[in-house]
Design a protein around this motif. Structure first.
Motif, PDB file in Angstrom:
ATOM      1  N   ILE A 313       0.237   4.586 -11.044  1.00 57.31           N
ATOM      2  CA  ILE A 313      -0.487   5.549 -10.213  1.00 57.31           C
ATOM      3  C   ILE A 313      -1.948   5.494 -10.603  1.00 57.31           C
ATOM      4  CG2 ILE A 313      -0.714   7.997  -9.592  1.00 57.31           C
ATOM      5  CD1 ILE A 313       2.263   8.262 -10.618  1.00 57.31           C
ATOM      6  N   THR A 346       0.530   3.468  -6.540  1.00 66.52           N
ATOM      7  CA  THR A 346       0.075   4.603  -5.751  1.00 66.52           C
ATOM      8  C   THR A 346      -1.409   4.858  -6.013  1.00 66.52           C
ATOM      9  OG1 THR A 346       2.266   5.592  -6.041  1.00 66.52           O
ATOM     10  CG2 THR A 346       0.513   7.033  -5.236  1.00 66.52           C
ATOM     11  N   ASP A 348      -4.515   7.673  -5.364  1.00 63.36           N
ATOM     12  CA  ASP A 348      -4.906   9.032  -4.977  1.00 63.36           C
ATOM     13  C   ASP A 348      -6.419   9.169  -5.119  1.00 63.36           C
ATOM     14  OD1 ASP A 348      -2.186   9.847  -4.703  1.00 63.36           O
ATOM     15  OD2 ASP A 348      -2.082  10.249  -6.860  1.00 63.36           O
ATOM     16  N   THR A 379      -3.803   8.122  -0.694  1.00 61.30           N
ATOM     17  CA  THR A 379      -3.476   9.527  -0.479  1.00 61.30           C
ATOM     18  C   THR A 379      -4.714  10.365  -0.736  1.00 61.30           C
ATOM     19  OG1 THR A 379      -1.160   9.215  -1.123  1.00 61.30           O
ATOM     20  CG2 THR A 379      -2.023  11.455  -1.216  1.00 61.30           C
ATOM     21  N   GLU A 519       3.073  13.221  -9.290  1.00 65.83           N
ATOM     22  CA  GLU A 519       3.750  11.990  -8.861  1.00 65.83           C
ATOM     23  C   GLU A 519       4.344  11.250 -10.059  1.00 65.83           C
ATOM     24  OE1 GLU A 519       1.713  10.482  -4.792  1.00 65.83           O
ATOM     25  OE2 GLU A 519       0.461  10.273  -6.576  1.00 65.83           O
ATOM     26  N   ALA A 533       2.655   6.162  -0.927  1.00 67.23           N
ATOM     27  CA  ALA A 533       3.438   7.385  -0.796  1.00 67.23           C
ATOM     28  C   ALA A 533       3.285   8.096   0.536  1.00 67.23           C
ATOM     29  CB  ALA A 533       3.070   8.349  -1.929  1.00 67.23           C
TER      30      ALA A 533
END
Length: 612
Positions: A313, A346, A348, A379, A519, A533
């Motif tokens: 992540i 992922t 963010d 995201t 997450e 995601a």
């Protein structure tokens, strides 16, 4: 001298687009069938001879190759050579106290090279793209020199007047008038929530999850020289286990960087690491320090992450107006994020702290959104105001956006309110609406900037960002100075006379690493990566896995009001949920997206391994 990165073009970009989408979409045969780095390169090859052709081209142009991998080549050269090689003119612009470079036309490539190039970054330098974390000003700020208990605040007094509350609503501002339209006394602002309060409110403590076995990458500019000792003190005071921290720091930082530039990012770095560590205390954290806050330099660590698959992540608490930067950066980021999606990584990013950008510092004339949060392969994390009760219980949450009203003639002056920060959001002018937003995002939002073409709307999700219900962050401050680096390519920074203190900080810079931590817990519970995601997050819209963040939350009965002090110690009333043109509503909205994660989010991926 300038440094640039040339990203190679894929032989079949459409195929990569399709796989990056399907691997994150429940119901697809490719769902969560992630690839290793080698498998990615074998399956999604570049144009034949791309590397050789581009390498020969830059060498013939007299450029120095600094590094090269499967996806890109990094070169150093002069502005004059760039202008000659790409047939462009690069001008210098004075902006926000520094001189930046930008070409006045798109680059032109030789016929035998153009097809091999996806983008070239570094041609444009930009003013720093970080959004400094929002500190709480005035008498509610907490600081100290490392005494025990700093992360367990109590209601303090100043001259007989209550200064702050240890939880929302604890201490009424009895010496001040009611908020406009209200009959009851507003509360004093929160002193700052400690890690234990946030872990209880978001359901982390009860879950028993710690993020063990998961790696979170934090990407910012520069590197705090006291981060290791600061984290040791912070963890001890907060009752957290020692952080598993790895730092990836360049040999030197950009020669244009000043001590004040570095100092601003030290706070960002500390906030990001402490926030992620609070939610996922046993997760490994890798901190990547960029050489400067320019877009190209911040993208370099993101590229490293996907080329090495060094993290599960990634959180970035920075960005800029999507129309203001180098458009080549958008293409480079998309290429990086799609590779990450294929590998199960992922991304963010925070949506910014100036609402729709028409307020705050350097306001724009028209609403816009933050990039790279606007990228449909990442995201976008927006901000909320969070009410936590006396036992750490989640009471309510609403969209973050604040107006500060001064006290005049015994009343709060509604005619003199000033913008005091707000979560970013809105509709992209660059990216069209991704499939996962169709049928969920209201058409009025998707078509807000182009009635004929729905656009990508931010944010996707949201978490705590309001500094008046902020987060207690511990770090050292001192005197920072710079010196030439030993490699001769830039500067290094040293800090002296440091002392440790704790202050209350907010901003979507807080929200993004908090969500990355959530997450990490979900990934630990499921035993597999979450990857790209967004398709799953939107599948969880209007389910118990997310709080629908509402205006005037029912548990409060009205929008939040809190009394605090301005930078001069004068009392102000902070009126909540006021965010430029953006509005918190029932359902999806452009302040909080689908909402904030509820405790059941943490185990959803475990209980639904096929995404259905």
């Amino acid at each position: 001298m300038v440094t640039g990165t040339v990203y190679f073009a894929k032989a079949n970009q459409v195929t990569l687009d399709q796989y990056a989408a399907s691997v994150g979409t429940p119901g697809s045969p490719d769902y969560h069938h992630f690839l290793s780095v080698d498998q990615f390169h074998a399956r999604f090859v570049n144009h034949a001879n791309a590397s050789a052709a581009v390498t020969q081209w830059v060498q013939q142009a007299g450029m120095q190759i600094l590094s090269q991998d499967t996806e890109s080549i990094v070169v150093s050269t002069t502005v004059a050579k760039v202008e000659q090689t790409l047939n462009i003119k690069i001008d210098r612009f004075r902006h926000q106290g520094r001189v930046d470079l930008s070409p006045t036309s798109p680059p032109q490539y030789p016929g035998n090279v153009g097809d091999y190039v996806a983008s070239v970054t570094g041609l444009t330098t930009s003013s720093p793209v970080n959004q400094p974390p929002v500190p709480k000003a005035g008498k509610n700020s907490r600081s100290g020199a490392g005494s025990a208990g700093l992360l367990h605040p109590h209601a303090a007094t100043a001259g007989g007047t209550l200064a702050c509350s240890s939880y929302f609503g604890q201490n009424p501002a009895t010496s001040y008038p009611p908020a406009p339209g209200q009959s009851s006394t507003p509360p004093m602002a929160v002193c700052g929530y400690n890690p234990s309060q946030l872990r209880r409110a978001y359901g982390v403590e009860a879950s028993g999850l710690t993020g063990k076995g998961v790696t979170i990458a934090i990407v910012d500019a520069y590197a705090s020289p006291t981060i290791v000792s600061d984290l040791a003190v912070y963890d001890r005071q907060a009752g957290l286990p020692p952080v598993q921290l790895q730092q990836v720091v360049p040999a030197s930082f950009d020669s244009r960087a000043t001590a004040s530039d570095a100092a601003g990012w030290y706070g960002e770095e500390t906030l990001d690491i402490e926030a992620a560590h609070t939610i996922a205390p046993d997760a490994k954290i890798i901190y990547y320090a960029a050489r400067s806050p320019d877009g190209a330099d911040l993208e370099a660590p993101l590229h490293t992450v996907v080329e090495q698959h060094s993290a599960d992540i990634v959180s970035g608490s920075w960005g800029m107006d999507e129309n203001a930067g180098d458009q080549a950066n958008l293409a480079a980021e998309t290429q990086i994020f799609e590779q990450g999606a294929a590998e199960g990584i992922t991304f963010d990013f925070s949506t910014g702290d100036n609402g729709d950008f028409t307020a705050g510092d350097n306001p724009t004339s028209a609403p816009t959104v933050n990039e790279p949060a606007d990228n449909p392969w990442a995201t976008a994390v927006g901000g909320t105001t969070l009410g936590i009760g006396p036992n750490g219980e989640y009471q309510w949450e609403t969209g973050w956006g604040e107006k500060a009203l001064p006290l005049r003639n015994g009343a709060w002056d509604t005619t003199a309110g000033t913008f005091a920060g707000a979560g970013g959001g809105g509709t992209s002018r660059v990216f069209p609406q991704p499939p996962y937003q169709q049928g969920i995002v209201p058409d009025s939002l998707a078509r807000a900037v182009n009635s004929a073409q729905p656009g990508r709307v931010l944010p996707d999700v949201s978490m705590l960002a309001d500094s008046t219900t902020g987060f207690l962050v511990g770090m050292s401050s001192g005197t920072i100075s710079s010196r030439p680096s030993s490699d001769g390519n830039g500067v290094q920074f040293v800090e002296s006379g440091t002392s440790f203190g704790v202050s209350t900080i907010g901003g979507t810079s807080l929200a993004s690493p908090l969500f990355a931590g959530m997450e990490a817990l979900a990934e630990e519970a499921s035993g597999s990566a979450l990857g790209f995601a967004d398709p799953v997050l939107y599948k969880l819209y209007n389910t118990p896995q997310f709080h629908d963040v509402l205006p005037a939350p029912q548990a409060l009965g009205h929008e939040p009001f809190q009394v605090t002090g301005d930078r001069n110690g004068n009392p102000v009333l902070m009126v909540g949920d006021v965010d430029t043109s953006l509005r918190t509503t029932q359902g999806f909205d452009d302040v909080t997206g689908i909402g904030s994660p509820a405790p059941s989010f943490l185990t959803w991926f475990r209980d639904h391994p096929n995404g259905n």
